[in-house]
Design a protein around this motif. Sequence first.
Motif, short mmCIF file in Angstrom:
data_model
loop_
_atom_site.label_atom_id
_atom_site.label_comp_id
_atom_site.label_asym_id
_atom_site.label_seq_id
_atom_site.Cartn_x
_atom_site.Cartn_y
_atom_site.Cartn_z
N HIS A 66 3.76 -29.43 -1.12
CA HIS A 66 3.80 -29.70 0.32
C HIS A 66 3.34 -28.45 1.09
O HIS A 66 3.50 -27.33 0.60
CB HIS A 66 5.23 -30.08 0.75
N PRO A 67 2.81 -28.62 2.29
CA PRO A 67 2.33 -27.48 3.07
C PRO A 67 3.47 -26.50 3.39
O PRO A 67 4.60 -26.90 3.61
CB PRO A 67 1.81 -28.10 4.36
N ALA B 53 8.75 -26.00 -1.60
CA ALA B 53 7.68 -26.90 -1.18
C ALA B 53 7.08 -27.67 -2.35
O ALA B 53 6.21 -28.50 -2.17
CB ALA B 53 6.58 -26.11 -0.46
N LEU B 54 7.57 -27.40 -3.57
CA LEU B 54 7.10 -28.11 -4.76
C LEU B 54 8.01 -29.30 -5.02
O LEU B 54 9.23 -29.17 -4.99
CB LEU B 54 7.10 -27.19 -5.98
N GLU B 55 7.42 -30.44 -5.29
CA GLU B 55 8.18 -31.65 -5.59
C GLU B 55 7.77 -32.17 -6.97
O GLU B 55 6.74 -32.82 -7.11
CB GLU B 55 7.91 -32.72 -4.53
N PRO B 56 8.57 -31.85 -8.00
CA PRO B 56 8.23 -32.34 -9.33
C PRO B 56 8.47 -33.84 -9.44
O PRO B 56 9.47 -34.36 -8.95
CB PRO B 56 9.16 -31.56 -10.26
N ILE B 57 7.55 -34.55 -10.06
CA ILE B 57 7.66 -35.99 -10.26
C ILE B 57 7.77 -36.24 -11.76
O ILE B 57 6.84 -35.97 -12.51
CB ILE B 57 6.41 -36.73 -9.70
N ASP C 196 14.69 -37.85 -0.23
CA ASP C 196 14.31 -36.65 0.48
C ASP C 196 13.78 -35.63 -0.51
O ASP C 196 14.36 -35.44 -1.57
CB ASP C 196 15.53 -36.09 1.22
N ARG C 197 12.69 -34.96 -0.19
CA ARG C 197 12.06 -34.04 -1.14
C ARG C 197 12.85 -32.77 -1.33
O ARG C 197 12.71 -32.09 -2.32
CB ARG C 197 10.63 -33.72 -0.74
N ARG C 198 13.66 -32.38 -0.41
CA ARG C 198 14.44 -31.13 -0.53
C ARG C 198 15.86 -31.48 -0.94
O ARG C 198 16.70 -31.75 -0.13
CB ARG C 198 14.44 -30.36 0.76
N MET C 199 16.05 -31.49 -2.25
CA MET C 199 17.36 -31.88 -2.78
C MET C 199 18.30 -30.72 -2.87
O MET C 199 18.05 -29.65 -3.11
CB MET C 199 17.19 -32.49 -4.15
#
Length: 97
Positions: free
Chosen positions: A58-59, A74-78, A94-97
Amino acid sequence: MRREGRAYTAAKERKRARRIVDGADIRRRWYLPEDQGGLSMGTKRAMVMEAFHAVIVHPVGKGMGSWGNFDPNALEPISPRRAGSLVSGESRPDRRM
């Protein structure tokens, strides 16, 4: 021939990575040099490929001044499991867990 060789080597590394299951041992061996019992780069790569389907970056900020500001949040591992649920249409947490 080269492609088949690389595919064979990658498959062998993935198989080896699956056998290593102790988290504390993995963490210890991850940073050790290979000649001291550490994991090879191929094994590390295979383990990361097994664990993640993708990583969304993410930016961080606006403008050129933000290029030097790395934010690991800002990194979202999938994971492969989560990738399947995102494709099936489940709501995204939510991306920020």
